[in-house]
Motif scaffolding. Structure first.
Motif, PDB file in Angstrom:
ATOM      1  N   SER A 178     -31.302  23.891 -85.228  1.00 31.80           N
ATOM      2  CA  SER A 178     -30.722  25.007 -84.497  1.00 31.80           C
ATOM      3  C   SER A 178     -30.922  24.835 -82.991  1.00 31.80           C
ATOM      4  N   GLN A 179     -32.106  24.440 -82.597  1.00 37.84           N
ATOM      5  CA  GLN A 179     -32.390  24.248 -81.172  1.00 37.84           C
ATOM      6  C   GLN A 179     -31.550  23.122 -80.590  1.00 37.84           C
ATOM      7  N   GLU A 180     -31.374  22.046 -81.352  1.00 41.65           N
ATOM      8  CA  GLU A 180     -30.549  20.933 -80.885  1.00 41.65           C
ATOM      9  C   GLU A 180     -29.093  21.379 -80.717  1.00 41.65           C
ATOM     10  N   ARG A 181     -28.600  22.178 -81.639  1.00 38.17           N
ATOM     11  CA  ARG A 181     -27.236  22.690 -81.543  1.00 38.17           C
ATOM     12  C   ARG A 181     -27.075  23.573 -80.312  1.00 38.17           C
ATOM     13  N   MET A 182     -28.095  24.386 -80.041  1.00 40.03           N
ATOM     14  CA  MET A 182     -28.024  25.264 -78.874  1.00 40.03           C
ATOM     15  C   MET A 182     -28.027  24.450 -77.587  1.00 40.03           C
ATOM     16  N   LYS A 183     -28.792  23.376 -77.543  1.00 44.25           N
ATOM     17  CA  LYS A 183     -28.815  22.508 -76.362  1.00 44.25           C
ATOM     18  C   LYS A 183     -27.434  21.904 -76.148  1.00 44.25           C
ATOM     19  N   GLY A 184     -26.789  21.472 -77.226  1.00 41.35           N
ATOM     20  CA  GLY A 184     -25.453  20.899 -77.138  1.00 41.35           C
ATOM     21  C   GLY A 184     -24.441  21.907 -76.645  1.00 41.35           C
ATOM     22  N   GLU A 185     -24.560  23.155 -77.083  1.00 37.65           N
ATOM     23  CA  GLU A 185     -23.650  24.203 -76.638  1.00 37.65           C
ATOM     24  C   GLU A 185     -23.865  24.500 -75.162  1.00 37.65           C
ATOM     25  N   ASP A 186     -25.108  24.510 -74.705  1.00 36.19           N
ATOM     26  CA  ASP A 186     -25.396  24.770 -73.295  1.00 36.19           C
ATOM     27  C   ASP A 186     -24.771  23.690 -72.417  1.00 36.19           C
ATOM     28  N   ILE A 187     -24.884  22.457 -72.833  1.00 36.30           N
ATOM     29  CA  ILE A 187     -24.332  21.348 -72.056  1.00 36.30           C
ATOM     30  C   ILE A 187     -22.808  21.419 -72.044  1.00 36.30           C
ATOM     31  N   SER A 188     -22.196  21.670 -73.204  1.00 37.98           N
ATOM     32  CA  SER A 188     -20.739  21.698 -73.264  1.00 37.98           C
ATOM     33  C   SER A 188     -20.176  22.887 -72.488  1.00 37.98           C
TER      34      SER A 188
END
Length: 51
Positions: free
Chosen positions: A36-46
């Motif tokens: 979940s945290q990795e997905r959130m990091k990806g969303e923040d970057i995108s």
């Protein structure tokens, strides 16, 4: 003590948690929390890149 059943939003596993911590207990394992945290990091970057 009262318990509630929840479904992990990452893997779909059922978990049983104390009613008093229902809001805080979201993921069934630390692995699901990390995903979940990795997905959130990806969303923040995108979202940053799309600005």
């Amino acid at each position: 003590m009262e318990y509630v059943k929840k479904i992990c939003p990452i893997c779909g596993s059922e978990l049983i948690v104390l009613k008093e911590v229902e809001e805080k207990a979201v993921y069934c394992t630390l692995e699901c929390l990390l995903i979940s945290q990795e997905r959130m990091k990806g969303e923040d970057i995108s979202s940053f890149m799309s600005v």
